[in-house]
Design an enzyme around this catalytic site. Structure first.
Site, PDB file in Angstrom:
ATOM      1  N   LYS A  47       2.403   1.067 -10.399  1.00 53.44           N
ATOM      2  CA  LYS A  47       1.643   1.218  -9.282  1.00 53.44           C
ATOM      3  C   LYS A  47       2.893   1.268  -8.066  1.00 53.44           C
ATOM      4  CE  LYS A  47      -1.681   0.610  -6.380  1.00 53.44           C
ATOM      5  NZ  LYS A  47      -1.124  -0.146  -4.878  1.00 53.44           N
ATOM      6  N   GLU A 106       3.761   7.520  -2.417  1.00 51.47           N
ATOM      7  CA  GLU A 106       2.757   7.619  -1.011  1.00 51.47           C
ATOM      8  C   GLU A 106       3.567   7.225   0.333  1.00 51.47           C
ATOM      9  OE1 GLU A 106       0.108   4.085   0.415  1.00 51.47           O
ATOM     10  OE2 GLU A 106      -0.728   4.715  -1.330  1.00 51.47           O
TER      11      GLU A 106
END
Length: 291
Positions: free
Chosen positions: A164, A171
């Site tokens: 993550k 991102e």
């Protein structure tokens, strides 16, 4: 199955609702009594049948540590704790060892989906032993998006949050690329409708993505983003990604630059640019602007 859920904020509250829609029993605890089903961790544990699974959705660091510490005293051998927050993977290893000493399992789970997860499902990346993951699997299956993808047993304890973390680093870089392209389009006189250029990219281009869709949504709400201040926080995971890259000698120029761009956004008057202006004036006589 039954699940104890600790932390009922924007993510946790929607996760509780999605799980209930899927037929699971969720007992939720939050420090805000208006959100909670029970009023203490002890009451939460008492309402669950063994072997218990308790999912923690609280801020990383001290809040997660204190919650894990308290659960370690309340749970029994064979129970499992899931950390679904944004904890650092090294904390996962510590928590797993502490709980293992009491016979309690531990699974770390990186969760992505934000406010859209209730309807669309959550992308899940989890780490831990096969035995512990199996106890949580019905919950993972209910939270994930429909279809064959959207969840992964990434590896041993820590792997979920590490995956993550890298996701969030990517991102950062993707958002920075869209932001830089948008600014350049806004700058030139020849492009008269930047919002529609972004919209045109949503179909048939190699840069189409959900982030692009969200950018178009934002431009529909405020075409030139005039209502926003150019200030961006960081959650910490971008920093951890860069630190992990340094530890492993992996070059991450795009992700690193996107993190530093956020730091620059918080400076009203850049000290670095003051020095650059002063040096240009010293060696070339270039003009400087005074306050």
């Amino acid at each position: 199955m039954e699940l104890g859920l600790v932390g009922l904020g924007k993510m946790g509250g929607n996760m509780r609702e999605r799980l209930r829609r899927a037929g699971h029993t969720v007992v939720g605890y939050d420090r805000n009594p208006d959100l909670a089903d029970v009023h203490s961790l002890r009451e939460l544990v008492d309402k669950l049948s063994g072997p218990r699974v308790v999912w923690v959705m609280v801020p990383a660091g001290a809040a997660t540590q204190s919650t894990v510490d308290e659960l370690a005293e309340l749970l029994e051998p064979g129970d499992v704790v899931v950390d679904g927050g944004n904890s650092r993977w090294t904390d996962d290893e510590k928590h797993a060892a502490e709980l293992a000493a009491k016979g309690i399992g531990f699974v770390d789970c990186g969760v992505s989906g934000g406010v859209w997860g209730l309807e669309n499902g959550y992308a899940l990346m989890y780490g831990g032993s096969k035995e512990d993951v199996a106890k949580v699997q019905p919950i993972f299956d209910a939270l994930k998006p429909e279809g064959d993808f959207g969840s992964v047993h990434a590896g041993k304890v820590g792997a979920g949050h590490f995956a993550k973390m890298v996701h969030n680093g990517i991102e950062y870089a993707m958002m920075q690329a869209y932001a830089e392209g948008w600014e350049l389009l806004e700058k030139v006189d020849s492009v008269t409708d930047v919002r529609e250029v972004f919209r045109s990219w949503q179909e048939g281009t190699v840069i189409r993505s959900w982030l692009l869709d969200l950018a178009v949504n934002a431009l529909d709400e405020d075409e030139h983003l005039d209502e926003l201040r150019g200030y961006a926080q960081d959650s910490g995971e971008g920093r951890w990604t860069v630190e992990a890259a340094i530890d492993n000698a992996v070059p991450l120029p795009a992700i690193t630059a996107s993190l530093f761009a956020r730091f620059a956004s918080r400076q009203e008057d850049s000290p670095q640019m003051k020095m650059i202006a002063a040096l240009r004036n010293q060696f070339g006589g270039h003009a400087v602007e005074k306050k």
